[in-house]
Design a protein around this motif. Sequence first.
Motif, PDB file in Angstrom:
ATOM      1  N   PHE A 947       0.822  -1.206   0.000  1.00 40.97           N
ATOM      2  CA  PHE A 947       0.000   0.000   0.000  1.00 40.97           C
ATOM      3  C   PHE A 947       0.859   1.260   0.000  1.00 40.97           C
ATOM      4  O   PHE A 947       0.644   2.177  -0.797  1.00 40.97           O
ATOM      5  N   THR A 948       1.833   1.326   0.899  1.00 40.16           N
ATOM      6  CA  THR A 948       2.664   2.537   0.985  1.00 40.16           C
ATOM      7  C   THR A 948       3.479   2.737  -0.290  1.00 40.16           C
ATOM      8  O   THR A 948       3.625   3.862  -0.774  1.00 40.16           O
ATOM      9  N   THR A 949       4.011   1.641  -0.841  1.00 39.11           N
ATOM     10  CA  THR A 949       4.776   1.764  -2.093  1.00 39.11           C
ATOM     11  C   THR A 949       3.875   2.213  -3.233  1.00 39.11           C
ATOM     12  O   THR A 949       4.259   3.057  -4.055  1.00 39.11           O
ATOM     13  N   LEU A 950       2.662   1.664  -3.279  1.00 40.12           N
ATOM     14  CA  LEU A 950       1.716   2.063  -4.322  1.00 40.12           C
ATOM     15  C   LEU A 950       1.330   3.531  -4.203  1.00 40.12           C
ATOM     16  O   LEU A 950       1.187   4.226  -5.216  1.00 40.12           O
ATOM     17  N   ILE A 951       1.165   4.021  -2.983  1.00 45.77           N
ATOM     18  CA  ILE A 951       0.814   5.431  -2.773  1.00 45.77           C
ATOM     19  C   ILE A 951       1.882   6.327  -3.402  1.00 45.77           C
ATOM     20  O   ILE A 951       1.589   7.283  -4.133  1.00 45.77           O
ATOM     21  N   VAL A 952       3.132   5.996  -3.113  1.00 48.83           N
ATOM     22  CA  VAL A 952       4.235   6.797  -3.651  1.00 48.83           C
ATOM     23  C   VAL A 952       4.249   6.726  -5.179  1.00 48.83           C
ATOM     24  O   VAL A 952       4.363   7.746  -5.869  1.00 48.83           O
ATOM     25  N   LEU A 953       4.126   5.512  -5.726  1.00 55.20           N
ATOM     26  CA  LEU A 953       4.178   5.345  -7.180  1.00 55.20           C
ATOM     27  C   LEU A 953       2.995   6.010  -7.869  1.00 55.20           C
ATOM     28  O   LEU A 953       3.148   6.612  -8.936  1.00 55.20           O
ATOM     29  N   LEU A 954       1.805   5.919  -7.277  1.00 56.93           N
ATOM     30  CA  LEU A 954       0.624   6.542  -7.887  1.00 56.93           C
ATOM     31  C   LEU A 954       0.741   8.058  -7.906  1.00 56.93           C
ATOM     32  O   LEU A 954       0.327   8.716  -8.869  1.00 56.93           O
ATOM     33  N   CYS A 955       1.314   8.632  -6.857  1.00 60.61           N
ATOM     34  CA  CYS A 955       1.536  10.091  -6.843  1.00 60.61           C
ATOM     35  C   CYS A 955       2.497  10.485  -7.952  1.00 60.61           C
ATOM     36  O   CYS A 955       2.269  11.472  -8.667  1.00 60.61           O
ATOM     37  N   MET A 956       3.577   9.710  -8.100  1.00 63.21           N
ATOM     38  CA  MET A 956       4.524   9.984  -9.179  1.00 63.21           C
ATOM     39  C   MET A 956       3.857   9.792 -10.539  1.00 63.21           C
ATOM     40  O   MET A 956       4.109  10.536 -11.486  1.00 63.21           O
TER      41      MET A 956
END
Length: 1017
Positions: A947-956
């Motif tokens: 979840f946390t990794t996806l949050i970062v990637l989705l923002c990028m």
Amino acid sequence: MQNKGLITVFAVLFGLVSIYQLSFTYIANNVEDSAKEFANNKFTADQPHERDSAEARYLDSVGAQPIFLGIDYNTAKEKELNKGLDLEGGINVILEVSVKDILKGLANNTKDAAFNQALENAADLQKESQDTYLESFFKAFEALPGENNLASPDIFFNKNLEDVINVGMTNAQVKPVIEKKIDESITSAFEVLRKRIDKFGVTQPNIQRLGKSARILVELPGAKDVARVRKLLQSTAQLEFWDVYKFEDMAGFLQAADAKAGEIAMAKTSTETETTKVADTSQTVVDSTKTEEDDVSKLLGGQDVKDSLADNGKANPILSKMVTLGSQGSPVIAVFRLKDTSVVNGYLRNPQIKSLLSNELRYAKFVWGLPEANLQLNGEETTALYALKGNRDNVPPLGGSVVVGADQEYDNLSRVVVSMQMNGQGAKVWEQMTGNAYQNQSQIAIVLDDIVYSAPGVTSGPISGGRSQISGNFTVPQGQDLANVLRAGKLPASAEIIQGEVVGPTLGQEAINSGVMSFVIALFIVLLWMIGYYGKAGAFADIALMVNILFIFGILAGLGAVLTLPGIAGIVLTVGMSVDANVLIFERIKEELAKGKAQKDAIKDGFNNALSSILDANITTGLTGLILLVFGTGPIQGFATTLLIGIATSLFTAIFITRLFIDSYTKNGKPLPCSTSVTKDLFKNVNIQFLKKRKAAYILSAIMILVSVTSLFTLGLNQGVDFVGGRTYTVRFAKDVNSQEIQNDLIKTFGSAEAKTYGGDNQLKITTKYKVDETGTDVDEEIEHMLFETVKKEMPADMTYDQFIGDQTGKTIGRMEYYKVSPTIADDIKKDSFWAVFGSLVVVFLYILLRFRRWQFGLGAVAAIFHDVVIVLGVFSLTYRFMPFSMEIDQAFIAAILTVVGYSLNDTVIVFDRIREYFNEHSAWKMNRVIDVALNSTLGRTLNTSFTTLIVLLCMFFFGAESIRGLLFAIIVGIFVGTYSSLFIATPLMYDTIKRKKIEDLIGKKEEDEAAAALEA
């Protein structure tokens, strides 16, 4: 934790050093912002060149002034954090020195049939081979019929090589000699280019030879004048001095050539009657080769004659294209538009037309002068045609090797000139040449790389002392560049750009802005999430995460590494891994607390038990990073560099920095539950029977793989120019445009082309393979002119070609970015990418085999990785036609695939670690229970990290730069399938392949019979 004081001191010192390293970037940026403000106040937006010059003068004036703690701008600029082309703007090229030309030179330009046939055959072999050109040449030479000897007098046994090659040597003995000579020539070329670049004036240039190949990488961040850089890099600096024919010497031939060209042109479409008429005029054509006065008069008939010729393009295909004729006594034969020179060249090289040259003129060599903006043609560029007095061997009376010095100066009319000094031998020949020219009232052409820079007459007698001067309406930068290449010396062979990238500074600044914004948003969400999920422990992890980011940027600045957009993506992945390490630790602490342990013991055991999983996960990801570093180039190496640095700093901050804060907080008995009231019991009583669902998972995965493989074989992938070769342009318009309409126009122009919306509807990514096999600045400029002519109807009416193609700061429309890859290097990139992915799979299998000592674990992990890679490829194959962003398969995509490999492996290894641990603790359990409980116990960590990794990637992905959107999409898809495969593919496959054998390796020191009983049960 032992040695807390030492670790604290180290962390503080490391942090201070990182801040110090980054201070140079802060100082340099501040001064550059002041320079921009100064330039903007002096000049308006429609004066980009003046603004750039003013900015450069400002920086030069303050460069040595101390700003902070004795640090001046020049020092700060040298030590600042290097930004890649995608962030800074600039030019990146790979040049390939022509080994073919070097071989010809070593063989004294021999006419030997076997040698020249081998050269041609070697070029064909290169298209399908990973061998160097030299290796292909040796193979081609030995494959020819007959006994061909490299050491024959007609090939390499000559004046150039007589000291190292004798006529009795075998081919095997000659090969190492030639290899050494080739290597020396390429090294010489490298040094020549380095000297040129050092004087070019770009800060932080990078030039490196790629291994032992003939390829040289040149990176010039911040360079804006693309045409100037191309000429600087590709100019062989082949300086020659030739006697030149006058206009009246060639006027008759020009008229004859025009008539014969008309005959050739009309013969293609005329009837037999028309062909007869042309044939009747052919005798007149031949007779007109005489340079009689009346013939010259006819050609000098004035504007009326010129107008009539212009209206009769087919009958007069050469003269109808001329702008003006030369005059008597002038070395200029005629002046043509620059865009017409290729057509005129085609006629002048035609054997039928060349045969019209009289015996006295048969060795004439036609060349062009420097392009000039013609005011009478609204600034359109024109160039003059010259005829050099060639000879049978095509060797000039005087070559550039005699030049020992060159400087940009001003003549007595304040015009920019380049003065040269020759050595004694050159001075002697120069005196003789100028003496003859003075006596005959003729001119001497000064020719650089087959372009006439000037053709002065000699008005005051022979010139002694070896001093000469080149003039040619130069600007100061042009004069400096010319003097630079002459001083640096000539390249030993031609050098072609086989891969090139140009990024405008505006696009680079936009990438920085979007990258920073998306990263800050993502980081803010992650920081909040960690506090919301883990409470005070999450806050300590946030501090460690911020320290981690400081360390990463500090190390990048200290090492002089280059930060790129993929590098920022690498930092994003590092943030995810750093969070993952803390999540693992906190989840283990919670488990130890749940067992009833005292808080101090729970913290200690939590860190110790998590360490194995953290190390395994980071080592496996680090191995994929190393593969990228070895096989990648440019931005991909930037990605790998930040990933590897991030792995090291993440380990340190998660294991030591977080521990320092936790120990300090709990030393007086303060409770630290590593959760909040909302998250306290999450995943506590989860009991999913994963192994019972494995058959359904196998079927689902089989369907997804089947669909993916079918799509790959039928629809294929959208291979970018990295893999197939071609040219790609990012073009921005002032308004929204219809990509399909523009693509149709481009197809009419180039035969095949693709135009896709890239970012906003006012920006297109245009790709074409037109003349993909041809290299050289003239081809690049031809294609760029064609591109401009095709899209200019969508541009402002007053936009010129120079404005369209220019790369000045603040530019908002026109060509924003350019990328070129030749088919030869594209093939190499494709093969390197394959070996990168294959190598990563092999390395991963071997590591897991070594770590877990059972091949079944390695098989499960590699199968899961293969599963993930195929599905990601399948998603790209199925969706690239309609996705609103670029989904090209390029080097960045390979980086994404290897990142998916690393992430999937990370998940799988952590699950395997827990399974191994549970075998130790619960040897009496059935094996399926051990595995299910282990999977359930890691579920909280798996979902939290994902979840946390996806949050970062989705923002990028949503807020970051367009150029890495495809890379991010691949990683996002990979996280979903990687999380799924670690739970439902890797572990079940490992379970199904383990037979009743010794499993003592799985359970450490447990008795073999207990293990066997567990399996039996």
